[in-house]
Design an enzyme around this catalytic site. Structure first.
Site, PDB file in Angstrom:
ATOM      1  N   GLU A 168       0.831  -1.211   0.000  1.00  0.00           N
ATOM      2  CA  GLU A 168       0.000   0.000   0.000  1.00  0.00           C
ATOM      3  C   GLU A 168       0.863   1.257   0.000  1.00  0.00           C
ATOM      4  OE1 GLU A 168      -3.155   0.287   2.833  1.00  0.00           O
ATOM      5  OE2 GLU A 168      -3.731  -1.812   2.534  1.00  0.00           O
ATOM      6  N   HIS A 169       0.312   2.306  -0.583  1.00  0.00           N
ATOM      7  CA  HIS A 169       0.925   3.644  -0.618  1.00  0.00           C
ATOM      8  C   HIS A 169       2.295   3.638  -1.301  1.00  0.00           C
ATOM      9  CE1 HIS A 169      -2.366   4.492   2.080  1.00  0.00           C
ATOM     10  NE2 HIS A 169      -1.893   3.615   2.951  1.00  0.00           N
ATOM     11  N   ARG A 170       2.488   2.681  -2.207  1.00  0.00           N
ATOM     12  CA  ARG A 170       3.738   2.557  -2.962  1.00  0.00           C
ATOM     13  C   ARG A 170       4.937   2.300  -2.055  1.00  0.00           C
ATOM     14  NH1 ARG A 170       3.451   2.827  -7.968  1.00  0.00           N
ATOM     15  NH2 ARG A 170       5.611   3.415  -8.304  1.00  0.00           N
ATOM     16  N   LEU A 171       4.702   1.693  -0.910  1.00  0.00           N
ATOM     17  CA  LEU A 171       5.776   1.316   0.009  1.00  0.00           C
ATOM     18  C   LEU A 171       6.169  -0.136  -0.282  1.00  0.00           C
ATOM     19  CD1 LEU A 171       4.336   2.932   3.264  1.00  0.00           C
ATOM     20  CD2 LEU A 171       5.976   3.906   1.644  1.00  0.00           C
ATOM     21  N   HIS A 172       6.509  -0.382  -1.529  1.00  0.00           N
ATOM     22  CA  HIS A 172       6.760  -1.737  -2.028  1.00  0.00           C
ATOM     23  C   HIS A 172       7.964  -2.379  -1.338  1.00  0.00           C
ATOM     24  CE1 HIS A 172       3.954  -0.358  -4.947  1.00  0.00           C
ATOM     25  NE2 HIS A 172       4.838   0.382  -5.609  1.00  0.00           N
TER      26      HIS A 172
END
Length: 191
Positions: A168-172
């Site tokens: 989520e939230h581009r916190l890959h």
């Protein structure tokens, strides 16, 4: 898990269960001798600690590029799992026994298609190809279809494997494995 091949095997098994079509599809990026890139989808037909295997016509563009510049990158994207795997490494042909064994598992029509196709070359019309297919079918009618001399496989021996997991939230999450001689170093990359 610090073995990139075991991790790939686990992720690939999950993809085979969740991907609707062609969980073994991978983008193959090559470059010619002058460094001009090209990418296309191919199907993974074997994998393990010795590398990742796919098959093709050795008279087509992709084989020509791999023979000129034996380096490639692979990308698996499993949308249903929100994962991807990137692989970079050197490429070499598989041995004849390996190519023969895989070729024998292909459907008869796929075997005949390997004889009928001048892969990547201009085709005047679909009818020309279908006529060639019919000619090859008649030629091998009633008998086995041997592997064409121009058809075989390549193995990508990885030097680098990255496992990317969507968060989520581009916190890959990005796990990178790099070959260090016979061993693998593992680290993380910023998303």
């Amino acid at each position: 898990m610090t073995d990139p091949f075991a991790l790939f095997h686990e992720w690939f098994a999950q993809a085979r269960e969740t991907e609707i079509n062609d969980s073994n599809a991978m983008a193959l990026a090559t470059a010619d001798a002058r460094g001009r890139p090209s990418v296309r989808m191919v199907l993974l037909k074997g994998h393990g600690p010795d590398g990742f295997v796919f098959y093709t016509n050795f008279e087509g563009r992709k084989a020509a590029e791999l023979l000129e510049n034996p380096h490639a990158a692979l990308l698996f994207h499993w949308k249903s799992l929100r994962r991807q795997v990137r692989i970079e490494g050197v490429v070499g042909p598989v041995d004849d026994a390996t190519a023969d064994a895989y070729y024998a598992t292909r459907s008869r029509d796929s075997q005949l298609g390997a004889w009928a196709s001048d892969q990547s070359r201009p085709l005047p019309s679909r009818d020309v190809f279908m006529d060639r297919f019919a000619e090859v079918s008649a030629r091998f009618e009633g008998g086995p279809v041997p592997r064409p001399p121009h058809w075989s496989g390549f193995r990508v021996t990885p030097a680098r494997i990255e496992f990317w997991q969507d968060r989520e939230h581009r916190l890959h999450e990005r796990r990178l494995f790099e070959r260090d001689g016979a061993a693998w170093r593992e680290g993380l990359l910023y998303p």
